[in-house]
Each structure stands twice: as structure tokens, then as C-alpha cells.
Design an enzyme around this catalytic site. Structure first.
Site, mmCIF file in Angstrom:
data_model
loop_
_atom_site.group_PDB
_atom_site.id
_atom_site.type_symbol
_atom_site.label_atom_id
_atom_site.label_comp_id
_atom_site.label_asym_id
_atom_site.label_seq_id
_atom_site.Cartn_x
_atom_site.Cartn_y
_atom_site.Cartn_z
ATOM 1 N N LYS A 13 0.822 -1.219 0.000
ATOM 2 C CA LYS A 13 0.000 0.000 0.000
ATOM 3 C C LYS A 13 0.854 1.266 0.000
ATOM 4 C CE LYS A 13 -1.990 0.451 4.004
ATOM 5 N NZ LYS A 13 -1.605 1.542 4.912
ATOM 6 N N ARG A 88 -8.670 4.911 10.457
ATOM 7 C CA ARG A 88 -8.490 3.575 10.968
ATOM 8 C C ARG A 88 -9.732 3.086 11.719
ATOM 9 N NH1 ARG A 88 -3.180 1.397 10.971
ATOM 10 N NH2 ARG A 88 -1.859 3.206 10.948
ATOM 11 N N ARG A 122 11.324 -11.172 5.297
ATOM 12 C CA ARG A 122 12.195 -9.995 5.368
ATOM 13 C C ARG A 122 13.353 -10.210 6.348
ATOM 14 N NH1 ARG A 122 7.478 -5.432 5.954
ATOM 15 N NH2 ARG A 122 6.617 -5.610 3.849
ATOM 16 N N ARG A 155 13.235 -8.985 12.287
ATOM 17 C CA ARG A 155 12.632 -8.151 13.327
ATOM 18 C C ARG A 155 11.540 -8.932 14.049
ATOM 19 N NH1 ARG A 155 10.812 -2.768 10.415
ATOM 20 N NH2 ARG A 155 8.996 -3.365 11.654
ATOM 21 N N ARG A 166 -0.797 -9.427 13.954
ATOM 22 C CA ARG A 166 -0.977 -8.103 13.339
ATOM 23 C C ARG A 166 -2.125 -8.136 12.344
ATOM 24 N NH1 ARG A 166 4.704 -6.590 10.831
ATOM 25 N NH2 ARG A 166 3.598 -4.804 9.987
#
Ligand SMILES: [Zn+2]
Length: 209
Positions: A13, A88, A122, A155, A166
Site C-alpha cells: 500500500k 483507521r 524480510r 525483526r 498483526r
């Protein structure tokens, strides 16, 4: 064009917002940037927001709304903008409606499985911060940085279990917004399971309709 971009983490996004913003010559406005800007300039709103975030609390809607409103009143927003990370919540969406008319809401869709695959692949260099991806941007030597040879790390918020959490939070927060904009006939769903160029094309096509 006054646009809102929605989408789960990993759907690209922010990348699309940046590209479309440059091509359409309208600013890309992310709430993260607005917060940082207000805190840096030590505005009254920024100071209040910092009090909350320093305590690990969510910044209340009325503060966020006010900061967004100030930003949208900027001269560079007259021709339009892309909002990324706002609204949000339904109260935020209602506030936005009360100050201006949004033209379209682009919802980038991606399966949970693909989100987890993209984010949990990642890796970041522990020393220089260079970003890698185990599938899409592999380091030459597995586990080490191409530039400085330091170990690559994952991470905490990119670990699969955390990504799944999440995603749950995202869905819980965003599904009411998706319904809200669908009812207003502003919602455009675009599959994010494609190349960056293809997705940009689809976004721009939807803007002409
Ligand atoms: Zn490095």
C-alpha cells in the site's frame, strides 16, 4: 482526486501510494509522517499526542483527527491527496466525511498466507540496516549482508506468529471501514497479488471510472 488507501501489512500500500502520488502529482499523506511532523515542530497537538504514545497508549481520535485536518488544509492538498493509515476507525471515517468528500477508497487485497510469506521473509542487516528478502531479494551469502558481511536479523514484528496477530488486529479494525465505504459506493478492491507495475495500472484505471 481525494483518495484513501487501505490494505494489510505487506500488500504494498505504501509503495503504491508513493508511486501514484508522484504520477498524479498529489501528496502522499501517512499518519506516521503527520505524527512525526507535529512532534518535531512541537505543536500543541504534537505535544499532547506524544504524551499518549510515550506511555504506550493509542493517540485518541480527536487529536489524530485534528492533526489530519490541519494537514489536509495545506495548499498542496487542493488538487487531492492519498491518505495512508487514516482513517483507521469508524469515528475517524465519519470525521473525514464531515470535513470533505472522498472520491475513492482503494482496498488492496492479499491472502493471509501471502502476507505472512512476504513479511516473514524480510531480513535486515544488524549493522548497516540494508533490507533483504529470502525469496525476492536474497543476500549473496545466506544469512550475511552483501555490503558489510554482518549477520542478518529478523525483526520481532516480522516473525510469522506476530504477523498473524498483526493481521488479526488489522482485520478487526478495518472490516467495519470496508463495509462503511462499500455502503457509500466508494470502495474499489484491487488484488495486491501482482507486480508493482500491474497494481499501479489497475489503481490508475479505477481512478478514471
Ligand atoms: Zn550490512
Amino acid at each position: 482526486m481525494k483518495l484513501v488507501f487501505l490494505g494489510p501489512p505487506g500488500a504494498g500500500k505504501g509503495t503504491q501510494a508513493k508511486i501514484v502520488s508522484e504520477r498524479q502529482k498529489i501528496p502522499h499523506i501517512s499518519t506516521g509522517d503527520i505524527f512525526r511532523e507535529n512532534m518535531k515542530k512541537q505543536t500543541e497537538l504534537g505535544k499532547k499526542a506524544a504524551e499518549y504514545s510515550n506511555k504506550g497508549l493509542l493517540v485518541p481520535d480527536d487529536l489524530t483527527n485534528k492533526m489530519v485536518e490541519n494537514r489536509l488544509n495545506g495548499n498542496d492538498c487542493k488538487r487531492g491527496f492519498i491518505l495512508d493509515g487514516y482513517p483507521r476507525t469508524i469515528p475517524q471515517a465519519e470525521f473525514l466525511d464531515s470535513i470533505m468528500k472522498i472520491d475513492k477508497v482503494i482496498n488492496f487485497e492479499l491472502s493471509d498466507e501471502e502476507v505472512v510469506k512476504r513479511i516473514s521473509g524480510r531480513r535486515t542487516c544488524s549493522k548497516c540496516g540494508t533490507a533483504y528478502h529470502l525469496l525476492y531479494m536474497k543476500p549473496k551469502k545466506s544469512g550475511n549482508c552483501d555490503k558489510c558481511n554482518s549477520p542478518l536479523v529478523q525483526r520481532e514484528d516480522e516473525k510469522p506468529e506476530v504477523v498473524k496477530k498483526r493481521l488479526e488486529v488489522y482485520k478487526k479494525q478495518t472490516s467495519p471501514l470496508i463495509d462503511y465505504y462499500k455502503k457509500k459506493k466508494l470502495l474499489v478492491n484491487i488484488s495486491a497479488f501482482s507486480t508493482i507495475e500491474e497494481i499501479t495500472k489497475k489503481v490508475e484505471l479505477s481512478l478514471k471510472r
